[in-house]
Design a protein around this motif. Structure first.
Motif, short mmCIF file in Angstrom:
data_model
loop_
_atom_site.label_atom_id
_atom_site.label_comp_id
_atom_site.label_asym_id
_atom_site.label_seq_id
_atom_site.Cartn_x
_atom_site.Cartn_y
_atom_site.Cartn_z
N SER A 71 1.16 -1.29 0.04
CA SER A 71 0.19 -0.05 -0.27
C SER A 71 0.74 1.27 -0.12
O SER A 71 2.50 0.86 0.27
CB SER A 71 -0.51 0.26 1.14
N SER A 129 0.29 3.69 2.06
CA SER A 129 0.50 4.14 3.06
C SER A 129 0.72 3.89 4.25
O SER A 129 1.85 4.30 4.67
CB SER A 129 -1.05 4.32 3.93
N TRP A 132 -7.83 4.56 4.66
CA TRP A 132 -5.93 3.49 4.94
C TRP A 132 -6.46 1.99 5.48
O TRP A 132 -6.44 1.24 5.65
CB TRP A 132 -5.74 4.96 5.34
N LYS A 166 -7.93 -0.67 3.66
CA LYS A 166 -7.00 -0.73 2.49
C LYS A 166 -6.91 -2.23 1.91
O LYS A 166 -6.61 -2.64 1.68
CB LYS A 166 -5.49 0.34 2.62
N ALA A 205 -9.81 -3.41 0.11
CA ALA A 205 -9.43 -3.21 -1.12
C ALA A 205 -8.76 -4.09 -2.10
O ALA A 205 -8.96 -4.20 -3.11
CB ALA A 205 -7.94 -1.60 -0.73
N VAL A 216 -6.13 5.83 -1.70
CA VAL A 216 -6.11 3.95 -1.35
C VAL A 216 -6.23 3.63 -3.07
O VAL A 216 -5.48 2.62 -2.97
CB VAL A 216 -7.16 3.43 -0.24
N VAL A 231 -2.22 1.01 -3.72
CA VAL A 231 -2.56 -0.49 -3.49
C VAL A 231 -2.56 -1.17 -5.64
O VAL A 231 -1.63 -1.65 -5.51
CB VAL A 231 -3.83 -0.59 -3.10
N SER A 277 -3.52 -1.97 9.70
CA SER A 277 -4.38 -1.67 9.99
C SER A 277 -4.54 -0.63 11.52
O SER A 277 -5.31 0.03 11.87
CB SER A 277 -5.44 -2.61 9.51
#
Length: 606
Positions: free
Chosen positions: A35, A37, A152, A155, A158, A214, A218, A511
């Motif tokens: 990712s 982030s 985020w 994610k 996602a 995001v 990703v 996360s």
């Protein structure tokens, strides 16, 4: 969310810097991107069912040179969603070396363009919140630390969705297109609506913008992961490194343009949003040249997900995963003064002045169109003494604000170098304790810019030092100290990942950290509101700074939960309460953040 410094290295930049530390100084294997982030620093092979990586010993075949085949196997990586489904139910069509060669050119340039467009509106956004939309620091904290942070935290879903639900047989490009379109539409809309946009709609715009970011992040990272499998020999790691460097270079250029265009080209802040949105939409034309292999499904999603959940739960049940997670969550949820201090830096000085002819207090601040702002605030002062004491902020220009951001990046690189050279093998308890104390002490240096005398001069001005020069030097020191805090946290999160579920557990850990940061955004809003810091009232910002500077000291009480050093992760004890606690942290944090968002939006419309 991790950084208390408003213009210090962002979490994605910290993750990119940490890649080189793990790859070159520890017994870790190649890093895996999952990712934008938080960049996963996977220290174990990401192939499903892989054996734990052993530190290279003298006489060990792995300690010597690897053959081309071994290098190719070791660099083979699975995307986040594929690791989530450790038994992928999709089959990829083969690709040629020519395809990799094309992607090795296109992906770095795509990252360069993304870096520019991600930062192009940074200064305009900050200025517009203060001088355009007139959003006070508490609501700025809600927008930046909570609303924008929520995507985020999602994610992992996602990535999962893109892996298991191809669109027309494609797993990356359709979601990448959706991400760019979502970002472009959101920025163009706020640029067109401008100052008249309501706070709930602004919150929706920020959520959509970040959700698009995001998806883009990703998808770009998984495209890298899929293509590095075809690297061998001297090529290994080249694509990943090139993309990181181009993304960083684009980010720096975008930051400079974000300050130069409004100040020197006299482009309005709202039109900068339109430019940003159109730039995102233009990137759609580059997407059509990217290669995304066609995938055919084998088996069902439910079967794979069910088989994987058992392994994920086993990892969550490890006590050695839970204990550091509590420290990471607590560290991330500490409040910060970012939005209040950013507003203080760019707010004009002074805000009000006494008009002798009219015998009243008038505003000295105007918006883009030249209309006076805060007129009602200034008219509330009936005496010349109180009127002339409305000093406002420091009045930094657009370009000055962007320069401060650049110097913050230099400090982050310096912190990464210090950690890599001297601290990576040090005892983590001592290092955490010392860097937390140092960071808290240096963050208190902001007080020199906040405390004023009767004439409205800051302490630095009284010492005949320019506020801007002091802010630049202070930022380098603070960003360095902050990076020293970020690096062990990032590596610690990577070291928690057990073999066979690295991508899943790392995504879970990051996360949890993200949810902690979201809760920290709520706490920041509450703290800023409690000290009554607004766009025009900074009389108690020094108290907010004292609170936020010392808040992270509380985390020192939880240091026994952190491994003693980078290799201290041998405890294999399990407990179902460990998994339940991790779930409670994730779900509870998200519910708490969502509740505060809804409550704030309802309050703004009442």
């Amino acid at each position: 969310a991790m950084s208390q410094r408003p213009y210090a290295c962002s979490r994605e930049e910290a993750g990119l810097l940490a890649l080189s530390v793990l790859d070159s100084r520890s017994a870790a294997g190649p890093s895996v991107l999952a990712s934008r982030s938080e960049v996963p620093l996977s220290v174990l092979d990401s192939r499903s069912g892989a054996e734990p990586r052993r530190p290279a010993q003298s006489g060990d075949p792995e300690a010597g040179e690897l053959t081309g085949t071994q290098m190719e196997e070791r660099s083979g990586r699975m995307s986040l969603g594929e690791t989530l489904l450790s038994r992928p139910s999709l089959t990829e069509t083969p690709r040629s070396n020519a395809v990799y060669a094309k992607m090795a050119i296109l992906l770095p340039w795509l990252h360069f363009a993304i870096g520019i467009t991600n930062n192009l509106q940074i200064t305009s956004w900050r200025e517009w919140l203060v001088h355009g939309a007139d959003i006070n620091p508490p609501n700025q904290a809600l927008l930046g630390g909570v609303v924008s942070a929520l995507p985020w935290n999602l994610k992992i879903f996602a990535a999962f969705l893109s892996d298991v639900v191809p669109i027309c047989g494609k797993r990356r490009l359709p979601y990448l297109i959706m991400g760019f379109a979502l970002q472009g539409a959101a920025w163009v809309s706020v640029g067109i609506v401008g100052d008249s946009i309501s706070f709930p709609l602004l919150a929706l715009q920020q959520f959509c913008t970040t959700m698009g970011q995001v998806l883009v992040g990703v998808m770009c990272d998984t495209l890298i992961v899929e293509n590095v499998k075809y690297e061998s020999g001297a090529q290994v790691g080249r694509l990943q490194t090139n993309c990181q460097l181009m993304f960083a270079a684009g980010g720096l250029l975008g930051t400079l343009l974000s300050g130069w265009l409004p100040q020197y080209a006299h482009i309005s802040y709202t039109f900068m949003f339109v430019i940003t949105g159109i730039s995102k939409l233009v990137l759609l034309f580059l997407v059509v040249f990217l290669h995304d292999p066609t995938w055919k499904r084998e088996g069902t999603i439910g079967e794979s997900a069910s088989a994987t959940w058992g392994g994920v739960w086993e990892s969550m049940s490890l006590i050695r995963v839970l204990k550091p997670l509590i420290f990471i969550f607590a560290f991330a949820m500490m409040p910060n003064n970012s939005d209040a201090f950013n507003t203080y830096l760019i707010q004009d000085h002074p805000i009000c002045a006494w008009d002798t002819a009219a015998n009243q207090c008038i505003s000295m601040v105007t918006d883009d169109s030249g209309t006076p702002q805060y007129q009602a605030h200034c008219l509330s002062f009936a005496s010349e003494y109180n009127c002339d004491r409305q000093w406002g902020g420091l009045g930094f220009s657009d370009s000055m604000f962007s320069y401060i951001g650049l110097l913050g990046s230099v400090g982050s690189v310096l912190g990464n170098f210090i950690f890599k050279a001297w601290l990576i093998n040090a005892g983590w308890h001592i290092m955490f304790a010392s860097t937390v104390v140092i960071a808290c002490a240096f963050s208190a240096m902001q007080l020199f810019l906040m405390i004023r005398n009767e004439a409205g001069e800051t302490l630095t001005e009284q010492w005949h030092l320019p506020n801007f020069a002091f802010a630049l030097g202070d930022d380098v020191i603070m960003a360095t100290a902050q990076q020293l805090l970020n690096m062990p946290i990032l590596i610690l999160m990577a070291r928690l990942c057990p073999a066979g579920a690295e991508g899943t557990v790392y995504a879970l850990v990051t996360s949890i950290q993200g949810v902690g940061g979201t809760v920290g955004g709520v706490f920041s809003k509450v703290a800023t509101q409690s000290f009554e810091v607004t766009n025009v009232n900074f009389s108690r910002i020094w108290e907010l700074t004292v609170l936020t500077s010392s808040a992270k000291m509380i985390c020192l009480l939880l240091l026994p939960l952190v491994p003693r050093n980078i290799t201290d992760n041998q405890d294999e004890r399990k407990s179902p309460w460990s998994g339940l606690t991790i779930c409670a942290l994730f779900v509870g944090g998200l519910v708490y953040a969502l509740y505060n968002i809804v409550a704030s939006l309802l309050a703004s419309t009442s």
